[in-house]
Design an enzyme around this catalytic site. Sequence first.
Site, PDB file in Angstrom:
ATOM      1  N   ASP A  56       0.855  -1.184   0.000  1.00 22.00           N
ATOM      2  CA  ASP A  56       0.000   0.000   0.000  1.00 22.00           C
ATOM      3  C   ASP A  56       0.893   1.237   0.000  1.00 22.00           C
ATOM      4  OD1 ASP A  56      -2.464   1.500   0.415  1.00 22.00           O
ATOM      5  OD2 ASP A  56      -3.226  -0.320   1.365  1.00 22.00           O
ATOM      6  N   GLU A  75      -6.396   3.871  -5.974  1.00 23.99           N
ATOM      7  CA  GLU A  75      -7.694   3.997  -5.317  1.00 23.99           C
ATOM      8  C   GLU A  75      -8.227   5.376  -5.677  1.00 23.99           C
ATOM      9  OE1 GLU A  75      -9.888   3.962  -0.974  1.00 23.99           O
ATOM     10  OE2 GLU A  75      -8.060   5.083  -1.328  1.00 23.99           O
ATOM     11  N   HIS A 119     -11.302  -3.403   2.993  1.00 23.68           N
ATOM     12  CA  HIS A 119     -11.235  -3.059   4.417  1.00 23.68           C
ATOM     13  C   HIS A 119     -12.028  -1.800   4.770  1.00 23.68           C
ATOM     14  CE1 HIS A 119      -8.455  -0.445   2.457  1.00 23.68           C
ATOM     15  NE2 HIS A 119      -8.301   0.263   3.563  1.00 23.68           N
ATOM     16  N   ASP A 120     -12.561  -1.111   3.765  1.00 26.71           N
ATOM     17  CA  ASP A 120     -13.354   0.098   4.018  1.00 26.71           C
ATOM     18  C   ASP A 120     -14.845  -0.134   3.799  1.00 26.71           C
ATOM     19  OD1 ASP A 120     -11.095   1.683   4.469  1.00 26.71           O
ATOM     20  OD2 ASP A 120     -10.897   2.178   2.339  1.00 26.71           O
ATOM     21  N   ASP A 172      -3.184   4.643  -2.312  1.00 24.00           N
ATOM     22  CA  ASP A 172      -4.265   5.169  -1.488  1.00 24.00           C
ATOM     23  C   ASP A 172      -4.729   6.543  -1.995  1.00 24.00           C
ATOM     24  OD1 ASP A 172      -5.569   4.676   1.257  1.00 24.00           O
ATOM     25  OD2 ASP A 172      -4.830   6.723   1.490  1.00 24.00           O
TER      26      ASP A 172
END
Length: 567
Positions: A98, A256, A332-333, A199
Amino acid sequence: MQMKWWKESVVYQIYPRSFFDSNGDGIGDLRGIILKLDYLKELGVNVVWLSPVYKSPNDDNGYDISDYQDIMPEFGTLADWEEMLDGMHRRGIKLVMDLVVNHTSDEHPWFVESRKSRDNPYRDYYIWRPGVDGREPNNWKSHFSGSAWQYDPVTQEYYLHLFSKKQPDLNWENPQVRQEIYSMMHWWLKKGVDGFRMDVINMISKTPGLPNAPRLSDDRYQYGGNYFLNGPRLLEYLNEMKQQVLSQYDILTVGETPGVTPQNAIALTNEQNGALSMVFQFEHMGLDANPNPGSTRDSITTWKLADLKAVMTRWQKDLDGKGWNSNYLTNHDQPRQISRFGHDGRYRVESAKLLGTFLHMLQGTPYIYQGEELGMTNVTFESIDDYRDIETINMYHEQVEEKGRDPRSVMEIIHAKSRDNARTPMQWDDGPQAGFTTGTPWIKVNPNYSEINAAQVLADPNSIFHFYKKLIQLRKTYPFVIYGSYDLILPEHEQIYAFTRIFEDERLLIVLNYSQEYVVLTMPEDLRYTSASLLICNYPVDPAIHIDHFTLQPYEARVYQLVGQGR
Ligand code: NOJ
């Protein structure tokens, strides 16, 4: 269309804090991952995307980084990380790290310097502005509630933080910031990582002047996405990153990118001059929320199959041959996909397999989130005190204390939407704490672990895990599952989502019953073929059955290979 390893891959996302704890401190860690590499190998995935493991004060579980070139002590050491990477590579699994470079932690040495004085050499690494009439420089709201600006008494200015106040935004306009980031990326790539998940990468370029966001409600702070999503210099920055870093390695990069349109995505991922391999789009994550931008997590509505078809079809068609999709239904969100798009009661197993079929049969690279292969579900903690996610906790307090909303209705939204739904510990077996830890887990386990766990799915040949294994194998066996073009059929059907995939003279038919009912189905007449062979299904099916007219059971999913001329 170019053939690439990352198009042919299946990615598995690990959220390390919740994956497996090797030392009993209640927190998942790198040695825990090492111990589970054979499990991943057995599933058949060939890429792991690892959520952040860098040094961090954990205001946002590692998305607030204080040292980009070291490991969070709770997770282990750099030596553990090297061993994990080596273990992955020996099993033919690549590692995507990430990359969180829209912001750092406020404890990062750059920010510690930056806030010291207005003329500090690091001042311009971040976005500082004087107040306006004794208030914040503009009306932007933070993704984690409240203003996106924090006043700092030392220098009497405000800094921008699109997320928590412990996540100050970096100033990408400063070429030195960009150079620091590029050299950090080279450092990891030279260690052998196989790519980056970037991210909120489409937030790095802000509109000059940082204009006020339009007022869509009476709230004091408003969503400023118009002025920080896909900003004016985004492509310039990413092309520079490509030229100085990415193009020198054979890697997978996935951005993302909330609020991205297919046109933005093509600009970012096209084969001629796009900077990235693929991006995550969010339109399907907004189908069960109020349509105002920035409202996906504090509102809930019922999603409609027609809308899911419309969104996915647009993305499939627009990017075909021009860019590349990354397909996901959770991460995970996000809440757990069965609880959101399937049925987490009676049809849990069937609907998990249906959603898995959907994910793996679309054009694009599929992303599996840990626990999805077990059919893990949302959790309903009674008390807000059991939640750990900063976004959830801040939202609760804002809605209840500032807006006076009924706490029960806020808890209902949290049960459906909280990011902690995805963050409860991985359920390994039916022992204490689901086999995740021998200690006290940092967040409670979902009480359904005695029924839903890895030991159970590994032992049952009809389980979701074994079904996912088969889906992954299908992608390895048939190139048309990867490269075929998508075509929606039966567009108006209210329960069935059906589509074809066509590649040269090969054709696939995917039929998914997104409902709890039995549905009698007649295939369109122009779907001509001479024979159909069943590749995978989630109910026992007579393979000789004729598919012009047939009945699908609740959440039934079938994939056929069609032979003979047709559309
Ligand atoms: C997106 C990440 O996926 C999320 O977990 C995080 O809170 C924000 N970006 C901020 O880094």
